[in-house]
Design a protein around this motif. Structure first.
Motif, short mmCIF file in Angstrom:
data_model
loop_
_atom_site.label_atom_id
_atom_site.label_comp_id
_atom_site.label_asym_id
_atom_site.label_seq_id
_atom_site.Cartn_x
_atom_site.Cartn_y
_atom_site.Cartn_z
N GLU A 109 10.68 53.95 66.34
CA GLU A 109 10.81 52.77 65.51
C GLU A 109 12.05 52.84 64.62
O GLU A 109 12.52 53.93 64.26
CB GLU A 109 9.56 52.60 64.64
N LYS A 141 12.64 47.49 59.90
CA LYS A 141 11.91 48.73 59.76
C LYS A 141 10.56 48.63 60.48
O LYS A 141 9.82 47.65 60.31
CB LYS A 141 11.67 49.06 58.29
N GLY A 142 10.27 49.64 61.31
CA GLY A 142 9.00 49.69 62.03
C GLY A 142 9.03 49.00 63.37
O GLY A 142 8.09 49.15 64.18
N GLU A 143 10.09 48.24 63.66
CA GLU A 143 10.18 47.59 64.98
C GLU A 143 10.67 48.59 66.02
O GLU A 143 11.41 49.54 65.70
CB GLU A 143 11.14 46.40 64.92
N PRO A 144 10.29 48.40 67.29
CA PRO A 144 10.74 49.33 68.34
C PRO A 144 12.26 49.36 68.47
O PRO A 144 12.91 48.30 68.51
CB PRO A 144 10.10 48.76 69.61
#
Length: 426
Positions: free
Chosen positions: A330, A381-384
Protein backbone atom coordinates in the motif's frame (compact mmCIF):
# COMPACT_ATOMS: atom_id res chain seq x y z
CA UNK A 1 43.90 -25.34 -37.31
CA UNK A 2 47.57 -25.94 -36.57
CA UNK A 3 48.86 -25.01 -33.10
CA UNK A 4 50.47 -21.71 -34.12
CA UNK A 5 50.76 -20.12 -30.68
CA UNK A 6 51.15 -20.86 -27.00
CA UNK A 7 48.18 -19.60 -24.98
CA UNK A 8 50.49 -18.00 -22.43
CA UNK A 9 52.08 -15.84 -25.14
CA UNK A 10 48.67 -14.51 -26.19
CA UNK A 11 47.82 -13.82 -22.53
CA UNK A 12 51.13 -11.98 -21.98
CA UNK A 13 50.58 -9.84 -25.09
CA UNK A 14 47.23 -8.57 -23.84
CA UNK A 15 48.49 -8.35 -20.23
CA UNK A 16 51.18 -5.98 -21.48
CA UNK A 17 48.64 -3.83 -23.33
CA UNK A 18 49.47 -4.96 -26.86
CA UNK A 19 47.01 -5.36 -29.71
CA UNK A 20 46.38 -9.02 -30.43
CA UNK A 21 47.11 -9.90 -34.05
CA UNK A 22 44.40 -11.34 -36.28
CA UNK A 23 46.21 -14.68 -36.26
CA UNK A 24 46.44 -14.73 -32.46
CA UNK A 25 42.72 -13.99 -32.15
CA UNK A 26 41.67 -16.59 -34.73
CA UNK A 27 43.86 -19.20 -33.09
CA UNK A 28 42.86 -18.60 -29.47
CA UNK A 29 39.10 -18.61 -30.18
CA UNK A 30 39.35 -21.77 -32.28
CA UNK A 31 41.61 -23.51 -29.74
CA UNK A 32 39.35 -22.56 -26.83
CA UNK A 33 36.27 -23.85 -28.66
CA UNK A 34 38.08 -27.17 -29.30
CA UNK A 35 39.28 -27.42 -25.68
CA UNK A 36 42.97 -26.92 -26.55
CA UNK A 37 43.03 -23.72 -24.49
CA UNK A 38 41.98 -24.38 -20.88
CA UNK A 39 39.36 -22.41 -18.96
CA UNK A 40 41.98 -20.99 -16.61
CA UNK A 41 43.97 -19.67 -19.57
CA UNK A 42 40.93 -18.06 -21.19
CA UNK A 43 40.01 -16.63 -17.76
CA UNK A 44 43.41 -14.91 -17.60
CA UNK A 45 43.00 -13.57 -21.13
CA UNK A 46 39.48 -12.31 -20.38
CA UNK A 47 40.78 -10.45 -17.31
CA UNK A 48 43.61 -8.94 -19.38
CA UNK A 49 41.00 -7.74 -21.90
CA UNK A 50 38.88 -6.37 -19.06
CA UNK A 51 41.84 -4.40 -17.68
CA UNK A 52 43.47 -3.26 -20.96
CA UNK A 53 40.60 -3.18 -23.43
CA UNK A 54 40.69 -3.77 -27.17
CA UNK A 55 40.94 -1.52 -30.20
CA UNK A 56 37.78 -1.40 -32.36
CA UNK A 57 39.36 -3.43 -35.19
CA UNK A 58 40.62 -5.95 -32.62
CA UNK A 59 37.12 -6.36 -31.18
CA UNK A 60 35.70 -6.78 -34.69
CA UNK A 61 38.20 -9.55 -35.42
CA UNK A 62 37.44 -11.24 -32.08
CA UNK A 63 33.75 -11.15 -33.04
CA UNK A 64 34.47 -12.60 -36.49
CA UNK A 65 36.40 -15.49 -34.93
CA UNK A 66 33.46 -16.23 -32.60
CA UNK A 67 31.05 -16.21 -35.56
CA UNK A 68 33.35 -18.60 -37.46
CA UNK A 69 33.44 -21.00 -34.49
CA UNK A 70 30.02 -22.30 -35.57
CA UNK A 71 27.36 -22.22 -38.24
CA UNK A 72 25.56 -19.30 -39.86
CA UNK A 73 21.84 -19.39 -40.45
CA UNK A 74 20.80 -19.12 -44.07
CA UNK A 75 17.44 -17.35 -44.12
CA UNK A 76 15.82 -17.85 -47.50
CA UNK A 77 12.93 -15.38 -47.34
CA UNK A 78 11.61 -12.87 -49.85
CA UNK A 79 11.31 -9.97 -47.39
CA UNK A 80 14.07 -7.76 -45.98
CA UNK A 81 15.28 -9.24 -42.67
CA UNK A 82 15.79 -7.11 -39.58
CA UNK A 83 16.31 -7.99 -35.92
CA UNK A 84 16.37 -6.20 -32.56
CA UNK A 85 18.53 -6.85 -29.52
CA UNK A 86 18.05 -5.36 -26.06
CA UNK A 87 20.76 -5.32 -23.42
CA UNK A 88 18.08 -6.18 -20.88
CA UNK A 89 16.02 -4.53 -18.20
CA UNK A 90 13.02 -4.74 -15.89
CA UNK A 91 9.62 -5.11 -17.53
CA UNK A 92 11.32 -5.11 -20.94
CA UNK A 93 8.77 -7.09 -22.90
CA UNK A 94 9.26 -5.03 -26.06
CA UNK A 95 10.22 -8.00 -28.29
CA UNK A 96 6.75 -9.48 -27.82
CA UNK A 97 4.76 -6.68 -29.49
CA UNK A 98 7.66 -5.47 -31.65
CA UNK A 99 8.40 -8.62 -33.68
CA UNK A 100 4.81 -9.11 -34.94
CA UNK A 101 4.41 -5.35 -35.49
CA UNK A 102 7.47 -5.09 -37.74
CA UNK A 103 6.42 -8.28 -39.55
CA UNK A 104 2.94 -6.82 -40.11
CA UNK A 105 4.67 -3.82 -41.72
CA UNK A 106 6.37 -6.08 -44.30
CA UNK A 107 9.74 -7.14 -42.85
CA UNK A 108 10.92 -10.58 -41.73
CA UNK A 109 12.01 -10.64 -38.06
CA UNK A 110 14.22 -13.57 -36.98
CA UNK A 111 14.48 -12.94 -33.22
CA UNK A 112 16.79 -15.40 -31.48
CA UNK A 113 16.27 -14.69 -27.79
CA UNK A 114 17.50 -15.81 -24.40
CA UNK A 115 16.39 -16.53 -20.85
CA UNK A 116 16.45 -14.30 -17.83
CA UNK A 117 19.23 -14.29 -15.26
CA UNK A 118 19.11 -12.32 -12.02
CA UNK A 119 16.86 -9.24 -11.99
CA UNK A 120 16.43 -8.98 -15.79
CA UNK A 121 13.74 -11.01 -17.51
CA UNK A 122 14.16 -13.35 -20.47
CA UNK A 123 11.98 -13.31 -23.57
CA UNK A 124 11.84 -17.11 -23.82
CA UNK A 125 10.71 -17.45 -20.19
CA UNK A 126 7.88 -15.00 -20.88
CA UNK A 127 6.68 -16.79 -24.00
CA UNK A 128 6.91 -20.22 -22.33
CA UNK A 129 4.13 -19.09 -19.98
CA UNK A 130 1.79 -19.47 -23.00
CA UNK A 131 0.39 -23.04 -22.96
CA UNK A 132 2.01 -25.23 -25.63
CA UNK A 133 4.52 -22.67 -26.93
CA UNK A 134 7.98 -24.06 -27.70
CA UNK A 135 11.29 -22.23 -27.93
CA UNK A 136 13.46 -24.78 -29.74
CA UNK A 137 13.14 -24.70 -33.53
CA UNK A 138 15.32 -26.13 -36.26
CA UNK A 139 16.87 -23.89 -38.90
CA UNK A 140 14.34 -25.22 -41.43
CA UNK A 141 11.44 -24.41 -39.07
CA UNK A 142 12.78 -20.88 -38.52
CA UNK A 143 12.95 -20.23 -42.27
CA UNK A 144 9.51 -21.71 -42.91
CA UNK A 145 7.90 -19.61 -40.16
CA UNK A 146 9.57 -16.46 -41.48
CA UNK A 147 8.15 -17.16 -44.92
CA UNK A 148 4.63 -17.92 -43.67
CA UNK A 149 4.26 -15.53 -40.72
CA UNK A 150 7.09 -12.99 -41.04
CA UNK A 151 8.27 -13.28 -37.44
CA UNK A 152 9.82 -15.92 -35.21
CA UNK A 153 11.03 -15.64 -31.61
CA UNK A 154 12.98 -18.70 -30.52
CA UNK A 155 16.12 -20.02 -28.87
CA UNK A 156 19.44 -19.92 -30.72
CA UNK A 157 20.35 -23.18 -32.45
CA UNK A 158 23.12 -25.22 -30.80
CA UNK A 159 25.60 -24.63 -33.61
CA UNK A 160 25.41 -20.83 -33.44
CA UNK A 161 28.59 -19.18 -32.05
CA UNK A 162 29.64 -22.02 -29.70
CA UNK A 163 32.72 -20.03 -28.65
CA UNK A 164 30.42 -17.40 -27.20
CA UNK A 165 28.46 -19.98 -25.22
CA UNK A 166 31.67 -21.21 -23.55
CA UNK A 167 33.08 -17.74 -22.95
CA UNK A 168 29.79 -16.32 -21.66
CA UNK A 169 29.66 -18.91 -18.89
CA UNK A 170 33.31 -18.29 -18.02
CA UNK A 171 32.91 -14.51 -17.80
CA UNK A 172 30.02 -14.95 -15.39
CA UNK A 173 32.27 -16.62 -12.78
CA UNK A 174 35.50 -14.66 -13.32
CA UNK A 175 34.42 -11.05 -12.76
CA UNK A 176 34.83 -10.11 -16.42
CA UNK A 177 31.19 -9.69 -17.46
CA UNK A 178 31.54 -5.89 -17.63
CA UNK A 179 34.34 -5.84 -20.24
CA UNK A 180 32.82 -3.83 -23.11
CA UNK A 181 34.78 -5.63 -25.89
CA UNK A 182 33.57 -8.98 -24.55
CA UNK A 183 29.97 -7.78 -24.14
CA UNK A 184 29.95 -6.32 -27.64
CA UNK A 185 31.50 -9.36 -29.31
CA UNK A 186 29.15 -11.71 -27.42
CA UNK A 187 26.05 -9.86 -28.61
CA UNK A 188 27.22 -9.26 -32.17
CA UNK A 189 28.66 -12.73 -32.83
CA UNK A 190 25.23 -14.28 -32.30
CA UNK A 191 23.44 -11.59 -34.28
CA UNK A 192 25.85 -11.78 -37.24
CA UNK A 193 25.65 -15.59 -37.27
CA UNK A 194 21.87 -15.31 -37.23
CA UNK A 195 21.98 -13.86 -40.74
CA UNK A 196 19.60 -10.88 -40.60
CA UNK A 197 20.41 -8.04 -43.00
CA UNK A 198 19.90 -5.27 -40.44
CA UNK A 199 19.95 -4.90 -36.66
CA UNK A 200 18.62 -2.34 -34.21
CA UNK A 201 20.11 -2.36 -30.71
CA UNK A 202 18.27 -1.17 -27.61
CA UNK A 203 21.13 -0.26 -25.25
CA UNK A 204 19.72 0.54 -21.82
CA UNK A 205 21.11 2.62 -18.98
CA UNK A 206 19.93 3.27 -15.43
CA UNK A 207 19.47 1.35 -12.19
CA UNK A 208 17.65 -1.58 -13.81
CA UNK A 209 20.11 -1.90 -16.70
CA UNK A 210 23.46 -3.58 -17.00
CA UNK A 211 25.06 -0.22 -17.82
CA UNK A 212 24.22 2.19 -15.02
CA UNK A 213 25.33 5.42 -16.71
CA UNK A 214 24.39 6.90 -20.08
CA UNK A 215 28.10 7.37 -20.85
CA UNK A 216 28.85 3.66 -20.36
CA UNK A 217 25.81 2.74 -22.45
CA UNK A 218 26.98 5.07 -25.20
CA UNK A 219 30.44 3.44 -25.23
CA UNK A 220 28.84 0.01 -25.53
CA UNK A 221 26.47 1.21 -28.26
CA UNK A 222 29.34 2.69 -30.26
CA UNK A 223 31.30 -0.57 -29.93
CA UNK A 224 28.28 -2.62 -31.08
CA UNK A 225 27.56 -0.36 -34.05
CA UNK A 226 31.25 -0.34 -35.01
CA UNK A 227 31.35 -4.14 -35.09
CA UNK A 228 28.21 -4.23 -37.20
CA UNK A 229 29.66 -1.79 -39.71
CA UNK A 230 32.90 -3.81 -39.91
CA UNK A 231 30.81 -6.85 -40.82
CA UNK A 232 28.73 -5.08 -43.47
CA UNK A 233 25.57 -5.02 -41.36
CA UNK A 234 23.07 -2.16 -41.41
CA UNK A 235 22.98 -1.28 -37.73
CA UNK A 236 21.88 1.43 -35.34
CA UNK A 237 21.48 1.72 -31.56
CA UNK A 238 18.96 3.52 -29.39
CA UNK A 239 20.06 4.62 -25.91
CA UNK A 240 17.02 4.10 -23.66
CA UNK A 241 16.23 4.80 -20.02
CA UNK A 242 15.86 1.85 -17.63
CA UNK A 243 15.68 3.70 -14.30
CA UNK A 244 11.94 2.88 -13.98
CA UNK A 245 10.35 -0.47 -14.95
CA UNK A 246 8.95 -0.55 -18.49
CA UNK A 247 5.19 -0.70 -18.34
CA UNK A 248 3.34 -1.90 -15.26
CA UNK A 249 4.00 -5.65 -15.46
CA UNK A 250 7.23 -7.34 -14.35
CA UNK A 251 7.19 -11.13 -14.66
CA UNK A 252 6.55 -13.75 -17.28
CA UNK A 253 2.80 -14.27 -17.84
CA UNK A 254 2.14 -10.77 -16.48
CA UNK A 255 4.30 -9.28 -19.25
CA UNK A 256 2.68 -11.44 -21.94
CA UNK A 257 -0.74 -10.13 -20.90
CA UNK A 258 0.50 -6.54 -21.05
CA UNK A 259 2.06 -7.15 -24.48
CA UNK A 260 -1.25 -8.48 -25.78
CA UNK A 261 -2.93 -5.30 -24.51
CA UNK A 262 -0.40 -3.27 -26.55
CA UNK A 263 -1.03 -5.38 -29.65
CA UNK A 264 -4.77 -4.81 -29.23
CA UNK A 265 -4.29 -1.06 -29.26
CA UNK A 266 -3.98 -0.38 -25.52
CA UNK A 267 -1.25 -0.93 -22.94
CA UNK A 268 1.01 1.49 -21.05
CA UNK A 269 2.20 4.59 -22.91
CA UNK A 270 5.91 3.91 -22.33
CA UNK A 271 5.71 0.40 -23.78
CA UNK A 272 3.87 1.72 -26.84
CA UNK A 273 6.35 4.60 -27.21
CA UNK A 274 9.42 2.36 -27.22
CA UNK A 275 7.81 -0.33 -29.38
CA UNK A 276 6.95 2.24 -32.06
CA UNK A 277 10.34 3.97 -31.84
CA UNK A 278 12.22 0.70 -32.33
CA UNK A 279 9.83 -0.38 -35.09
CA UNK A 280 10.44 2.87 -36.99
CA UNK A 281 14.20 2.38 -36.80
CA UNK A 282 13.95 -1.28 -37.89
CA UNK A 283 11.73 -0.43 -40.85
CA UNK A 284 14.03 2.41 -41.87
CA UNK A 285 17.03 0.06 -41.97
CA UNK A 286 14.96 -2.51 -43.88
CA UNK A 287 13.96 0.12 -46.46
CA UNK A 288 10.23 -0.18 -45.72
CA UNK A 289 8.05 2.94 -45.62
CA UNK A 290 5.22 2.03 -43.27
CA UNK A 291 3.77 3.76 -40.19
CA UNK A 292 4.09 1.30 -37.29
CA UNK A 293 1.82 3.39 -35.05
CA UNK A 294 -1.02 3.08 -37.57
CA UNK A 295 -0.40 -0.64 -38.09
CA UNK A 296 -0.41 -1.19 -34.32
CA UNK A 297 -3.71 0.66 -33.99
CA UNK A 298 -5.25 -1.33 -36.87
CA UNK A 299 -4.98 -4.74 -35.14
CA UNK A 300 -2.84 -6.26 -37.91
CA UNK A 301 0.06 -6.76 -35.50
CA UNK A 302 -2.18 -8.73 -33.13
CA UNK A 303 -3.20 -11.02 -35.98
CA UNK A 304 0.51 -11.64 -36.75
CA UNK A 305 1.16 -12.30 -33.05
CA UNK A 306 -1.59 -14.93 -32.96
CA UNK A 307 -0.18 -16.70 -36.02
CA UNK A 308 3.38 -16.48 -34.64
CA UNK A 309 2.37 -18.07 -31.32
CA UNK A 310 0.26 -20.77 -33.01
CA UNK A 311 3.09 -21.64 -35.42
CA UNK A 312 5.24 -22.59 -32.40
CA UNK A 313 2.58 -24.76 -30.80
CA UNK A 314 1.10 -22.13 -28.50
CA UNK A 315 -2.53 -21.23 -27.97
CA UNK A 316 -2.81 -17.42 -28.27
CA UNK A 317 -6.33 -17.53 -26.77
CA UNK A 318 -5.45 -19.72 -23.77
CA UNK A 319 -5.74 -18.36 -20.25
CA UNK A 320 -2.31 -17.45 -18.90
CA UNK A 321 -1.03 -18.91 -15.61
CA UNK A 322 -1.80 -16.96 -12.45
CA UNK A 323 0.14 -16.99 -9.21
CA UNK A 324 -1.60 -18.63 -6.27
CA UNK A 325 -0.75 -15.81 -3.85
CA UNK A 326 -0.96 -12.01 -4.25
CA UNK A 327 0.40 -9.60 -1.64
CA UNK A 328 -0.58 -5.93 -1.89
CA UNK A 329 1.87 -3.14 -1.02
CA UNK A 330 0.00 0.00 0.00
CA UNK A 331 0.97 3.63 -0.52
CA UNK A 332 2.58 4.97 2.67
CA UNK A 333 1.16 8.50 2.31
CA UNK A 334 -0.96 10.84 0.19
CA UNK A 335 0.87 12.55 -2.65
CA UNK A 336 2.53 11.70 -5.94
CA UNK A 337 4.67 8.63 -6.61
CA UNK A 338 8.04 10.32 -7.05
CA UNK A 339 10.34 7.34 -7.66
CA UNK A 340 10.04 3.66 -8.53
CA UNK A 341 13.44 2.02 -8.84
CA UNK A 342 13.71 -0.51 -11.65
CA UNK A 343 16.43 -2.54 -9.92
CA UNK A 344 14.47 -2.86 -6.66
CA UNK A 345 11.35 -4.01 -8.53
CA UNK A 346 13.39 -6.41 -10.68
CA UNK A 347 15.07 -8.04 -7.68
CA UNK A 348 11.72 -8.34 -5.90
CA UNK A 349 10.26 -10.09 -8.96
CA UNK A 350 13.25 -12.43 -9.00
CA UNK A 351 12.73 -13.29 -5.32
CA UNK A 352 9.09 -14.05 -6.00
CA UNK A 353 10.07 -16.64 -8.63
CA UNK A 354 9.94 -14.69 -11.91
CA UNK A 355 13.69 -15.03 -12.47
CA UNK A 356 16.58 -17.35 -11.71
CA UNK A 357 19.96 -17.23 -9.97
CA UNK A 358 21.48 -19.94 -12.22
CA UNK A 359 20.68 -20.78 -15.83
CA UNK A 360 19.32 -24.21 -14.89
CA UNK A 361 16.87 -22.89 -12.26
CA UNK A 362 13.12 -23.09 -13.00
CA UNK A 363 10.90 -19.98 -13.07
CA UNK A 364 7.29 -19.47 -12.01
CA UNK A 365 5.12 -18.46 -14.95
CA UNK A 366 2.73 -16.36 -12.84
CA UNK A 367 5.23 -14.71 -10.50
CA UNK A 368 6.22 -11.04 -10.62
CA UNK A 369 5.24 -7.51 -9.68
CA UNK A 370 2.37 -5.38 -10.96
CA UNK A 371 3.07 -1.67 -10.63
CA UNK A 372 -0.37 -0.16 -10.01
CA UNK A 373 1.17 3.32 -10.00
CA UNK A 374 4.12 4.82 -11.89
CA UNK A 375 6.11 7.98 -11.13
CA UNK A 376 3.91 11.03 -11.61
CA UNK A 377 0.69 9.25 -10.58
CA UNK A 378 -1.30 10.55 -7.61
CA UNK A 379 -1.61 8.07 -4.76
CA UNK A 380 -3.59 7.91 -1.52
CA UNK A 381 -2.35 6.47 1.75
CA UNK A 382 -3.49 2.86 2.11
CA UNK A 383 -4.38 2.42 -1.56
CA UNK A 384 -2.72 -0.43 -3.51
CA UNK A 385 0.64 0.61 -4.99
CA UNK A 386 2.23 -2.73 -6.00
CA UNK A 387 1.02 -6.31 -6.23
CA UNK A 388 3.50 -9.12 -5.51
CA UNK A 389 2.51 -12.33 -7.32
CA UNK A 390 4.02 -15.68 -6.35
CA UNK A 391 3.38 -19.39 -5.82
CA UNK A 392 5.74 -19.31 -2.81
CA UNK A 393 4.31 -16.95 -0.16
CA UNK A 394 7.40 -17.49 2.00
CA UNK A 395 9.30 -15.39 -0.56
CA UNK A 396 7.21 -12.26 0.11
CA UNK A 397 9.15 -10.96 3.17
CA UNK A 398 12.45 -11.00 1.24
CA UNK A 399 10.79 -9.27 -1.72
CA UNK A 400 9.40 -6.59 0.60
CA UNK A 401 12.89 -6.05 2.00
CA UNK A 402 14.24 -5.63 -1.55
CA UNK A 403 11.61 -2.94 -2.15
CA UNK A 404 12.61 -0.90 0.92
CA UNK A 405 13.74 2.47 -0.40
CA UNK A 406 12.74 1.41 -3.91
CA UNK A 407 9.83 3.87 -4.13
CA UNK A 408 8.89 7.19 -2.59
CA UNK A 409 5.85 9.43 -2.31
CA UNK A 410 6.28 13.23 -2.36
CA UNK A 411 4.40 16.40 -3.27
CA UNK A 412 5.54 16.11 -6.87
CA UNK A 413 7.61 13.91 -9.18
CA UNK A 414 10.60 14.95 -11.28
CA UNK A 415 9.77 15.44 -14.95
CA UNK A 416 11.02 12.36 -16.77
CA UNK A 417 12.90 12.82 -20.02
CA UNK A 418 12.01 10.86 -23.15
CA UNK A 419 12.65 7.13 -22.98
CA UNK A 420 15.02 7.45 -25.95
CA UNK A 421 18.07 9.55 -25.13
CA UNK A 422 19.86 9.25 -28.48
CA UNK A 423 20.23 7.19 -31.66
CA UNK A 424 23.66 6.09 -32.86
CA UNK A 425 23.80 5.05 -36.50
CA UNK A 426 26.50 3.27 -38.45
Amino acid sequence: MAELFAAVDVIRAKRDGKRLTDSQIDWVIDAYTRGAVADEQMSALAMAIFLNGMEPTETARWTRAMVESGERLSLSVDRPTVDKHSTGGVGDKITLPLAPLVAACGAAVPQLSGRGLGHTGGTLDKLESIPGWRAQLSTAEISEQLRKVGAVVCAATEGLAPADRKLYALRDVTGTVEAIPLIASSIMSKKIAEGAGALVLDVKFGSGAFMKSADDARRLAEALVGIGVEHGLKVSALLTDMSVPLGRAVGNALEVAESVDVLRGGGPADVVELTVALAREMLSLAGISADPAAVLASGEAYDTWSRMIAAQGGDPEAELPRASHVHVVEAPADGVLATLDAYAVGVAGWRLGAGRARKEDPVQAGAGVLCLAKPGDEVRKGEPLLELHTDTPDAVPAALKDLEGGFSVADSAPVRESLVLDVIRG
